[in-house]
Design an enzyme around this catalytic site. Structure first.
Site, mmCIF file in Angstrom:
data_model
loop_
_atom_site.group_PDB
_atom_site.id
_atom_site.type_symbol
_atom_site.label_atom_id
_atom_site.label_comp_id
_atom_site.label_asym_id
_atom_site.label_seq_id
_atom_site.Cartn_x
_atom_site.Cartn_y
_atom_site.Cartn_z
ATOM 1 N N ASN A 180 63.872 -63.698 -3.678
ATOM 2 C CA ASN A 180 63.190 -65.169 -3.517
ATOM 3 C C ASN A 180 63.234 -65.534 -2.149
ATOM 4 O O ASN A 180 64.107 -65.670 -1.402
ATOM 5 C CB ASN A 180 64.261 -66.247 -4.261
ATOM 6 N N LYS A 213 61.768 -67.681 -0.652
ATOM 7 C CA LYS A 213 61.814 -69.279 -0.378
ATOM 8 C C LYS A 213 60.555 -69.314 0.384
ATOM 9 O O LYS A 213 59.633 -68.701 0.427
ATOM 10 C CB LYS A 213 63.182 -69.809 0.392
ATOM 11 N N HIS A 256 65.359 -73.746 -9.948
ATOM 12 C CA HIS A 256 66.009 -73.249 -8.691
ATOM 13 C C HIS A 256 66.946 -74.427 -8.174
ATOM 14 O O HIS A 256 66.172 -75.656 -8.061
ATOM 15 C CB HIS A 256 65.290 -72.778 -7.599
ATOM 16 N N GLU A 271 67.234 -75.710 -5.335
ATOM 17 C CA GLU A 271 66.631 -76.340 -4.158
ATOM 18 C C GLU A 271 65.427 -77.183 -4.835
ATOM 19 O O GLU A 271 65.198 -78.194 -3.931
ATOM 20 C CB GLU A 271 66.030 -75.232 -3.153
ATOM 21 N N GLU A 330 73.442 -69.372 -10.310
ATOM 22 C CA GLU A 330 73.533 -69.432 -8.738
ATOM 23 C C GLU A 330 74.450 -70.579 -8.411
ATOM 24 O O GLU A 330 73.844 -71.745 -8.544
ATOM 25 C CB GLU A 330 72.077 -69.711 -8.143
ATOM 26 N N GLY A 351 72.804 -69.391 0.226
ATOM 27 C CA GLY A 351 72.633 -69.472 1.847
ATOM 28 C C GLY A 351 73.743 -69.930 2.635
ATOM 29 O O GLY A 351 73.662 -70.094 3.726
ATOM 30 N N SER A 358 74.171 -65.571 -2.092
ATOM 31 C CA SER A 358 74.725 -64.612 -0.638
ATOM 32 C C SER A 358 74.971 -63.187 -1.081
ATOM 33 O O SER A 358 76.013 -62.728 -0.784
ATOM 34 C CB SER A 358 75.970 -65.317 -0.122
HETATM 35 C C1 PEP Z 1 68.372 -67.932 -3.767
HETATM 36 O O1 PEP Z 1 67.762 -68.624 -2.687
HETATM 37 O O2 PEP Z 1 68.195 -67.932 -4.969
HETATM 38 C C2 PEP Z 1 69.784 -67.412 -2.983
HETATM 39 C C3 PEP Z 1 70.420 -66.934 -3.934
HETATM 40 O O3 PEP Z 1 69.546 -67.303 -1.755
HETATM 41 P P1 PEP Z 1 70.834 -66.386 -0.760
HETATM 42 O O4 PEP Z 1 71.002 -65.132 -1.377
HETATM 43 O O5 PEP Z 1 70.345 -66.487 0.561
HETATM 44 O O6 PEP Z 1 72.283 -67.013 -0.968
#
Ligand code: PEP
Length: 251
Positions: free
Chosen positions: A9, A11, A95, A97, A167, A173, A212
Site C-alpha cells: 500500500n 498510500k 483501511h 486511514e 492491521e 506506520g 510496520s
Molecule cells: C498500511 O498502510 O497498511 C501499513 C500497514 O503501513 P506500515 O507498513 O507503514 O505500518
C-alpha cells in the site's frame, strides 16, 4: 494450502519514476517467488502507468479505496468498474486511514466490499483496533464487529472471494509491530468467526497482517499458522525491502 500474498500500500506516495522502479523490482520478485502472490496498491493516478509496466507479469494491481456507489454524482470518488477498467483485480476497503480520517463506518465499508465484488474485484478488507481499544482489551470485539457487519451485508459466501487484512491501528506506520503471537491470536479469532458461518471458506480465506512489516520481522510473522501474508505500507516504497519481504515467505 493457502498461497501467501504480499500487498504493498503506497498510500499517498510515489511518482512515475518510482512506479517504474517498483514495478521492475516486483516483476523480479514475482519471478523469484512464483509461490507468492504480489499486489501493488498505488495512488489512482499511477494505475495506468503500472498497468503498462506490469503487463504480462503475475503482479496484480489494487486500488486503495473504492466508492460504494456504481456511478453518479459523487465528485472525487472512483467506482469499482473504473478500477477494473484501469487494470485492477483487487482493492483495499476499510483501511484504517479511511476509517479514521474520512469517517468511514462499518456499513460504508460493507457497501464498498459489495460494490468491489459486483465489478469482479477482490476486496482486501482491512480490520483493526485503535491503541485505546487495544489497551482496554477490546481487540476481538472491534475486529469481530467490523467483520460481522460485512458478512451480514454481503453474505458468508462472499467471503470466499475476498482477503482479510488485520492491521492494528497502533502498529501502522509507528514502527511498533504486533508480536507474531499477538497477531496469530487475532488471525485465529478472525478465522474462527468465518468458520462459525462456513468452515470451508474459513480454511481458504487469506488473512494478511499489516502494521510496520519490514524485512527483519516478516519471517516471524509468516511462520504463524493463520498469517497468510502481509499488507505492507512504508516498506513497500523501498524496492529492496518489498522484495525482501516477499523472499521471507517460507517455501
Ligand atoms: C498500511 O498502510 O497498511 C501499513 C500497514 O503501513 P506500515 O507498513 O507503514 O505500518
Amino acid at each position: 494450502m493457502r498461497k501467501l500474498m504480499v500487498a504493498g500500500n503506497w498510500k499517498m506516495h510515489g511518482d512515475r519514476a518510482l512506479a517504474g522502479e517498483l514495478a521492475a523490482a516486483s516483476r523480479d520478485a514475482a519471478t523469484a517467488r512464483v509461490d507468492v502472490e504480489l499486489v501493488l496498491a498505488p495512488p489512482f493516478t499511477l494505475l495506468a502507468t503500472l498497468a503498462q509496466a506490469l503487463a504480462g507479469s503475475p503482479v496484480a494491481l489494487a486500488g486503495q479505496d473504492v466508492s460504494g456507489h456504481a456511478q453518479g454524482a459523487y465528485t472525487g470518488e472512483v467506482s469499482a468498474a473504473m478500477l477494473a477498467e484501469a487494470g485492477c483485480s483487487h482493492v483495499l476497503v476499510g483501511h484504517s486511514e479511511r476509517r479514521q480520517y474520512h469517517g468511514e463506518t462499518d456499513e460504508q465499508v460493507a457497501a464498498k466490499f459489495i460494490a468491489a465484488q459486483k465489478a469482479g474485484l477482490v476486496p482486501i478488507l482491512c480490520l483493526g483496533e485503535s491503541r485505546q481499544e487495544h489497551e482496554s482489551g477490546q481487540t476481538e470485539a472491534v475486529v469481530g464487529r467490523q467483520l460481522a457487519t460485512v458478512i451480514e451485508a454481503a453474505g458468508a459466501a462472499a467471503m470466499e472471494h475476498s482477503v482479510l487484512a488485520y492491521e492494528p491501528v497502533w502498529a501502522i506506520g509507528t514502527g511498533l509491530t504486533a508480536s507474531p503471537e499477538q497477531a496469530q491470536a487475532v488471525h485465529a479469532f478472525l478465522r474462527s468467526q468465518i468458520a462459525g458461518r462456513d468452515v470451508r471458506i474459513a480454511g481458504l480465506i487469506r488473512i494478511l497482517y499489516g502494521g510496520s512489516v519490514k524485512p527483519d520481522n516478516a519471517a516471524g510473522l509468516f511462520a504463524q499458522a493463520d498469517i497468510d501474508g502481509a499488507l505492507v505500507g512504508g516498506a513497500s516504497l523501498v524496492a529492496a525491502d518489498f522484495a525482501a519481504i516477499a523472499a521471507a515467505a517460507p517455501n
